[in-house]
Scaffold this active site. Structure first.
Site, PDB file in Angstrom:
ATOM      1  N   TRP A 149      46.191 -50.939 -76.040  1.00 10.23           N
ATOM      2  CA  TRP A 149      47.643 -51.765 -75.530  1.00 10.23           C
ATOM      3  C   TRP A 149      48.230 -52.224 -76.233  1.00 10.23           C
ATOM      4  CZ3 TRP A 149      46.737 -56.423 -74.874  1.00 10.23           C
ATOM      5  CH2 TRP A 149      45.844 -56.740 -74.633  1.00 10.23           C
ATOM      6  N   ASN A 150      47.588 -52.810 -77.428  1.00  9.02           N
ATOM      7  CA  ASN A 150      48.329 -54.057 -77.382  1.00  9.02           C
ATOM      8  C   ASN A 150      49.304 -53.856 -79.105  1.00  9.02           C
ATOM      9  OD1 ASN A 150      46.299 -52.973 -79.625  1.00  9.02           O
ATOM     10  ND2 ASN A 150      45.575 -55.389 -80.443  1.00  9.02           N
ATOM     11  N   LYS A 173      45.688 -39.703 -75.791  1.00  7.68           N
ATOM     12  CA  LYS A 173      45.271 -40.497 -74.739  1.00  7.68           C
ATOM     13  C   LYS A 173      45.674 -42.133 -74.972  1.00  7.68           C
ATOM     14  CE  LYS A 173      42.217 -42.477 -71.422  1.00  7.68           C
ATOM     15  NZ  LYS A 173      43.353 -44.181 -71.342  1.00  7.68           N
ATOM     16  N   PRO A 174      46.408 -42.223 -74.423  1.00  7.68           N
ATOM     17  CA  PRO A 174      47.064 -43.671 -74.606  1.00  7.68           C
ATOM     18  C   PRO A 174      46.385 -44.571 -73.782  1.00  7.68           C
ATOM     19  CG  PRO A 174      48.326 -42.360 -74.093  1.00  7.68           C
ATOM     20  CD  PRO A 174      47.775 -41.522 -74.692  1.00  7.68           C
ATOM     21  N   GLY A 224      40.101 -49.378 -79.825  1.00 13.37           N
ATOM     22  CA  GLY A 224      39.952 -50.140 -78.855  1.00 13.37           C
ATOM     23  C   GLY A 224      38.798 -51.355 -79.837  1.00 13.37           C
ATOM     24  N   SER A 225      38.247 -51.402 -78.299  1.00 17.58           N
ATOM     25  CA  SER A 225      37.128 -53.172 -78.694  1.00 17.58           C
ATOM     26  C   SER A 225      35.902 -51.646 -78.854  1.00 17.58           C
ATOM     27  CB  SER A 225      36.628 -53.226 -77.468  1.00 17.58           C
ATOM     28  OG  SER A 225      36.242 -52.147 -76.435  1.00 17.58           O
ATOM     29  N   GLU A 246      38.377 -48.090 -85.513  1.00 15.02           N
ATOM     30  CA  GLU A 246      39.053 -48.774 -85.929  1.00 15.02           C
ATOM     31  C   GLU A 246      38.961 -50.008 -84.511  1.00 15.02           C
ATOM     32  OE1 GLU A 246      40.550 -49.754 -87.891  1.00 15.02           O
ATOM     33  OE2 GLU A 246      41.031 -47.725 -88.562  1.00 15.02           O
ATOM     34  N   CYS A 280      44.396 -57.347 -83.093  1.00 15.29           N
ATOM     35  CA  CYS A 280      43.309 -56.952 -84.022  1.00 15.29           C
ATOM     36  C   CYS A 280      43.026 -57.891 -84.944  1.00 15.29           C
ATOM     37  CB  CYS A 280      42.810 -55.151 -83.941  1.00 15.29           C
ATOM     38  SG  CYS A 280      44.026 -54.380 -85.487  1.00 15.29           S
ATOM     39  N   GLU A 374      35.645 -61.411 -80.172  1.00 15.64           N
ATOM     40  CA  GLU A 374      36.599 -61.918 -80.379  1.00 15.64           C
ATOM     41  C   GLU A 374      37.313 -62.642 -79.278  1.00 15.64           C
ATOM     42  OE1 GLU A 374      38.055 -57.684 -79.550  1.00 15.64           O
ATOM     43  OE2 GLU A 374      39.272 -57.978 -81.280  1.00 15.64           O
TER      44      GLU A 374
END
Ligand code: NDP
Length: 500
Positions: A149-150, A173-174, A224-225, A246, A280, A374
């Protein structure tokens, strides 16, 4: 205004729904379907049919369509920026910036796909000199793109544009926090490519992403994470589906003794606080040479104090998009202070209910959470180094390895080359992300594989090698009718050639 969104005709079968909210106000923006594995299967079938067409029209026609898409988005930057602002919370200018960067990537991917992926001749080598050899990169088929989402446009576009340019179709898929941004993107491409659904939206929660991983798509591009990335890899292992990872980062900014300190501090503040630190490749750690350390800390404190989080046009950055992130930021700040760190700006009270005020922490123990994990919030730690070796050691003492920045007049490259990261900016911050020709990705817990640039195109295609016999010769080693002694003779020739 609240809307109820359906993503395709068979939404009636979606019993479950979820809401997307404005993180600054809590207002419900829309209610969307949680799509089932069965619905994903239906979209995958459509995507497969569309891919046959998309691959067959070739590089030239795809380029034309993608450039139209680039132009269409460019003409509506204000509109999509507003959607990003409302759903993600970031200031409009930050939203505009990510769209501007994203269209650069569509442009580059469209224009360079043929050159990077098209068939090219290579040398067959001396042993098989009577052959012609060539390699081309062919699309995987259907790529599943799972986005965060960032940066809800810029980040997935690093996969979507390159995957499409390579000839794949995409199921996107957002994040559940930014589905309306994803929907806008999908609708915008359908206006310029109306024939077939080359990019389709899949909405839902984490399970929907998991179902996409096992749906039979030909590749998953995940952003994502790190924790979710591991689950995605495990799910993809079931079908040996290749993955691009990523993941998170803990980026460092190094300020050398001869650096332009005001420029370094300006960059650290942008890198650390823009988008409320939810980047990120955001700057989470600063290490300054002992000769400039006090100056860096003083300037950082002064600038950070002037920042104003909020939802209005004058805000420096917006709210935390994902409420659960507030607890992580609070835990990192508390842990650092409990272990003796000094709060130069802000402190425990900086973490509010929606917003986090700027936090600058000095004298933070290197093993505290604010240095090792993070944080993903508007916080920066500042440490000191005496030698380049010490700076490198501290910078590299992390499981992550995404981006980094170095400020130095005389030894920027020297320091950059020793950093264990995928990207480094010298005398700037995050600049590599805006250069479409530069590959983007990390090492270690930051993931593997690359988006952007030629590597980013190859990430969405597999090499296909072709060897063609040009001239038959009597010395055929791949025939059981070969003459006795032929390979012994060949062995002697090879030994001679390699100086044995
Ligand atoms: P998450 O890992 O929480 O989610 C990322 C995506 O994965 C979302 O679409 C999410 O859906 C989906 N997802 C959740 N669970 C699963 C599952 N089990 N299987 C498949 N998909 C799943 O990350 P965030 O959205 O919070 O994004 C922030 C993270 O992304 C940070 O760590 C950041 O560093 C990283 N990031 C990395 C970038 C890079 O290029 N390296 C760029 C941008 C961000 P849902 O939202 O519905 O749960």
């Amino acid at each position: 205004m609240t809307e109820t969104v359906t993503t395709d005709a068979d939404q009636a079968t979606s019993a479950e729904t979820f809401q997307t909210l404005n993180p600054a106000t809590g207002e419900v923006l829309a209610t969307l379907p949680v799509e089932s594995a069965q619905q994903i299967a239906g979209k995958l079938a459509d995507a497969r049919a569309a891919q046959q067409w998309w691959a067959q029209i070739g590089f030239g026609a795809r380029k034309e369509r993608l450039l139209k898409w680039r132009t269409a988005i460019s003409a509506r930057i204000e509109e999509i920026a507003e959607v990003i602002h409302r759903e993600g919370g970031k200031p409009l200018d930050d939203a505009r910036l990510e769209v501007i960067l994203a269209v650069e990537h569509i442009d580059w991917a469209a224009k360079n796909a043929r050159k990077v992926l098209g068939r090219r001749n290579v040398s067959p080598g001396m042993l098989l000199a009577n052959y012609a050899a060539s390699v081309s990169h062919v699309p995987y088929g259907v790529v599943g793109v799972i986005g965060p989402w960032n940066y809800p446009v810029f980040t997935p576009m690093g996969s979507i544009a390159y995957a499409l340019a390579a000839g794949n179709t995409v199921l996107f898929k957002p994040s559940e926090y930014t589905p309306l941004v994803g929907k806008w993107l999908v609708e915008s491409i359908s206006e310029v490519v109306p024939e077939h659904p080359v990019l389709q939206l899949v909405t839902g929660l984490g399970q929907t992403g998991a179902d996409l991983c096992t749906s039979g798509v030909d590749k998953i591009a995940f952003t994502g994470s790190t924790g979710t990335g591991k689950k995605v890899m495990a799910a993809c292992a079931q079908n040996l589906t290749p993955v691009l990872m990523e993941c998170g980062g803990k980026d460092v900014l190094i300020v050398d003794e001869d650096a332009d300190v005001p420029a370094a501090v300006d960059a650290a503040v942008f890198g650390g606080f823009s988008n409320a630190g939810q980047t990120c490749i955001g700057t989470e750690r600063v290490y300054a040479h002992e000769k400039v350390y006090d100056d860096v800390v003083a300037r950082l404190a002064e600038t950070a104090r002037s920042l104003v989080p909020g939802d209005d046009t004058g805000a420096s950055y917006g709210p935390m998009t994902m409420p659960s992130q507030l607890d992580i930021v609070r835990r990192h700040v508390d842990d650092a202070l409990d272990r003796g760190a000094r709060a130069v700006v802000g402190g425990r009270d900086s973490v509010g209910e929606r917003y986090v005020a700027p936090v600058v922490l000095a004298d933070v123990p290197e093993d505290s959470l604010a240095v090792t994990e993070e944080t993903f919030g508007p916080t920066i730690t500042v440490g000191k180094f005496a030698t380049v070796d010490e700076a490198i050691k501290k910078a590299n003492a992390t499981r992550y390895g995404l981006g980094a920045a170095v400020f130095s007049k005389s030894r920027g490259e020297l320091i950059a080359e020793r950093l264990r990261t995928g990207m480094v900016s010298i005398n700037s911050v995050v600049s590599f992300a805006g250069m479409a020709s530069l590959p983007f990705g990390g090492v270690g817990d930051s993931g593997f594989g690359r988006i952007h640039g030629a590597d980013g195109l190859r990430e969405f295609a597999r090499a296909q090698s072709i060897a063609r016999l040009r001239v038959p010769i009597p010395l055929n080693v791949t025939s059981l009718a070969r003459r006795p002694g032929m390979l012994k003779m060949l062995g002697k020739a090879v030994a001679k050639r390699f100086g044995a």
